[in-house]
Design an enzyme around this catalytic site. Structure first.
Site, short mmCIF file in Angstrom:
data_model
loop_
_atom_site.label_atom_id
_atom_site.label_comp_id
_atom_site.label_asym_id
_atom_site.label_seq_id
_atom_site.Cartn_x
_atom_site.Cartn_y
_atom_site.Cartn_z
N SER A 139 0.84 -1.20 0.00
CA SER A 139 0.00 0.00 0.00
C SER A 139 0.87 1.25 0.00
O SER A 139 1.77 1.39 -0.82
CB SER A 139 -0.94 -0.04 1.21
OG SER A 139 -1.93 0.95 1.15
N ASP A 190 -8.10 -4.70 -6.42
CA ASP A 190 -7.55 -3.81 -5.39
C ASP A 190 -7.68 -2.36 -5.83
O ASP A 190 -7.23 -1.97 -6.92
CB ASP A 190 -6.08 -4.17 -5.14
CG ASP A 190 -5.48 -3.43 -3.95
OD1 ASP A 190 -6.13 -2.51 -3.43
OD2 ASP A 190 -4.35 -3.78 -3.56
N HIS A 245 -7.83 -5.13 -1.12
CA HIS A 245 -6.53 -4.57 -0.73
C HIS A 245 -5.90 -5.30 0.45
O HIS A 245 -4.74 -5.07 0.78
CB HIS A 245 -6.70 -3.09 -0.39
CG HIS A 245 -5.43 -2.35 -0.19
ND1 HIS A 245 -4.44 -2.26 -1.15
CD2 HIS A 245 -4.95 -1.63 0.87
CE1 HIS A 245 -3.43 -1.54 -0.69
NE2 HIS A 245 -3.71 -1.15 0.52
#
Length: 595
Positions: free
Chosen positions: A411, A475, A568
């Site tokens: 991320s 995602d 995610h």
């Protein structure tokens, strides 16, 4: 050499002294712009150094003096630098900061409405700050992206404190359950009066991310993980180590040290808590490990990613502000701030920390700039994540002569992982970069424009790729910030894409690159239903190691409304790497010159 007087007329500036360009090159003359607000800052620095604002007086006997005139007009804002020395007078432009800052807290509903519906494009607006005051190039069809970003960031900011409190309570409750053997054990201990209370920042206090996926051991079935076998880029073993290290970065330092040393049988080196000057807090976490304490072959740097209940992290991911770095291109401003390389409240700080590396500064650098004592620049290597990690990395590379290093993150951590070597290249750290084995990022947002991509690929793709960007299915985060001709955010590098069946593909860019689109709406939600059903049967299909707990199942239920958020989760990336059908081999990839 003293400073001379400065005069101005209606057409240009005249000063008593000889005009010089940078590095002895002739200076370019610019006429004075019509009208506008004037600011003057005196700068004492060499002509080939980046200019910085100072509060000194107007004389120095040893260096040429420079006036910076910064003016604003309704059309544009420019920065000009005047170099004065004996002999003549000219006005020259030696540097120009280019940037765009979006301030979601500024402006009201009418400003947003006027920005959205203006037919000839906004000339200026309260919530946008730019080096170019003419904002009209932002077309009507793209303004909604800024509008959605501003509204989303305002909502996130409004719920920031409740989110933080909710996250703290949820983490405590999850650890309370785990310490007492889940819900039934907690009830039994309550009856017996023997409830075990979790202690924050202890070896047993696990983050919310850690409770989503409780696996801590590395991939067991891979022969590359056996002692004596080295880890290589492009192998599943290296991908698994990097993903697990990225997931581990969400934990506190005691948990990280315990798992690295006792589960992975490696050597924990150090944990850093970097300062974000814009957020005014230590908001960037990163740690370093080696494969062994002596004569190491591998050094791994892992940056912490977006924390699920941190409003600032989520706001950074959907921020469109950028700063243009000479030679590199436009870079996401929030990610630079996370590395401790500037503060948008004072844009000149990006020049200070990016364009003048610490070792190039004289011993009296802070005094020369007129900075207050608390801004003493040598201390930045202790508070800036970039400088702290760079200092430690250099020491480790000197200590372990045969070691190479890998940078990774999930991320937001992935964005920092690719920008860290980018700044190393900017600072001409050739010796360090020669020891770079590679970079793995997972669910990484876009970090800059096509120029940045071309710059990085020129250094990381030859003779074989060293940058791998892993994306799982739908995602949301890798599709941010928005990729279009206005913002120019572009992905680059070797993309390893996993679909909802864990099939591995090597692509230029993941499908549905901007996520939000009507034609993808129904398929995305149907896929979320499929992933929920699969999660309930993972242990039967793939074995007990892949069983998903109630907390992960809850996230997948929430994902029925917003599929990109549940996708995610680090769980999907660990599963993809371990269950992926193909193993990626290193091979050349297309350049970022392609769309």
């Amino acid at each position: 050499m003293g400073c001379h007087r400065l005069h101005h007329s209606s057409t240009n500036y005249r000063l008593l002294g000889e005009a010089h360009g940078v590095d002895g090159n002739p200076a370019r003359v610019h006429p004075q712009p019509p009208g506008g607000k004037r600011e003057y800052h005196w700068i004492a620095a060499k002509a080939n150094r980046s200019p910085f604002r100072s509060s000194h007086t107007l004389h120095t006997p040893e260096r040429p003096c420079r006036w910076r005139r910064r003016y604003q007009t309704s059309e544009r804002e420019r920065e000009q630098t005047v170099v004065m020395a004996a002999g003549g007078s000219q006005v020259i432009e030696t540097s120009s900061r280019r940037y765009l800052i979006i301030w979601p807290e500024k402006g009201g509903p009418f400003d947003l409405l006027r920005f959205l519906i203006s037919t000839d494009g906004p000339r200026e607006t309260a919530f946008l700050e730019s080096s170019d005051q003419d904002l009209s190039p932002i077309g009507c069809e793209y303004r909604w992206v800024i509008l959605v970003s501003i509204i989303a960031r305002r909502i996130i900011g409004f719920f920031g404190k409740p989110m933080e409190l909710q996250g703290a309570l949820l983490e405590y409750f999850l650890n309370l359950l785990s310490e007492n053997g889940d819900f039934l054990g907690l009830m039994v201990n309550l009856i017996k009066g023997k409830v075990v209370l979790p202690k924050r920042n202890s070896e047993t206090f696990i983050s919310a991310i850690g409770h989503l996926d409780e696996r801590v051991d590395l991939y067991k079935d891979n022969a590359s993980m056996e002692p004596g076998n080295s880890l290589q880029m492009g192998t599943r073993a290296m991908m698994d180590l990097c993903m697990m290290a990225s997931k581990l970065a969400y934990e506190n330092v005691k948990v990280i040290k315990n798992i690295v040393n006792h589960h992975w049988k490696m050597h924990f080196v150090e944990f850093f808590n970097g300062w974000n000057d814009f957020q005014k807090e230590r908001a960037t976490q990163v740690y370093i490990l080696c494969d062994k304490p002596h004569d190491a072959n591998l050094i791994l740097i892992s940056f912490r990613g977006t924390e699920p209940f941190d409003a600032d992290d989520w706001s950074t991911d959907i921020d469109y502000s950028w700063y243009e770095i000479p030679k590199l291109g436009k870079v996401h401003m929030g990610f630079l701030e996370a590395l401790g390389l500037g503060n948008r409240a004072d844009v000149s700080t990006f020049e200070k920390y990016l364009l003048s590396p610490l070792e190039d500064r004289p011993s009296n650098y802070s005094e020369t700039l007129g900075l207050p004592a608390e801004d003493n620049l040598p201390e930045i290597d202790e508070v800036s994540a970039y400088y702290a990690v760079r200092t430690k990395l250099k020491h480790l590379l000197e200590q372990h002569k045969n070691a190479k290093f890998v940078v990774t993150g999930h991320s937001l951590g992935g964005a920092l992982a690719i920008l860290f070597p980018a700044v190393l290249l900017l600072h001409k750290e050739e010796k360090v970069m020669k020891r770079l084995m590679g970079i793995y990022t997972f669910g990484q947002p876009r970090v800059g424009d096509r120029q940045l991509g071309s710059f990085m690929e020129a250094h990381l793709n030859h003779p074989l790729p060293r940058y791998y960007r892993v994306v799982y299915c739908n995602d949301l985060v890798p599709r941010l910030p928005y990729d279009d001709k206005t913002f120019l955010y572009k992905h680059f590098g070797f993309c390893i894409y996993y679909n909802n069946l864990y099939a591995e593909q090597c692509v230029d860019e993941e499908p549905n690159r901007n996520y939000f689109g009507i034609r993808h709406l129904i398929p995305d939600h149907l896929n979320a239903v499929w992933e929920l059903i699969r999660a309930l049967t993972m242990s039967y299909t793939y074995g007990p190691e892949y069983k998903e707990g109630w907390f992960e199942i809850l996230l997948r239920i929430l994902g029925l409304a917003m599929p990109g958020i549940s996708a995610h989760s680090p769980t999907n990336y660990v599963n993809s790497i371990r269950l992926g059908r193909e193993q990626v081999q290193m091979r050349p990839i297309p350049s970022s010159s392609q769309n």
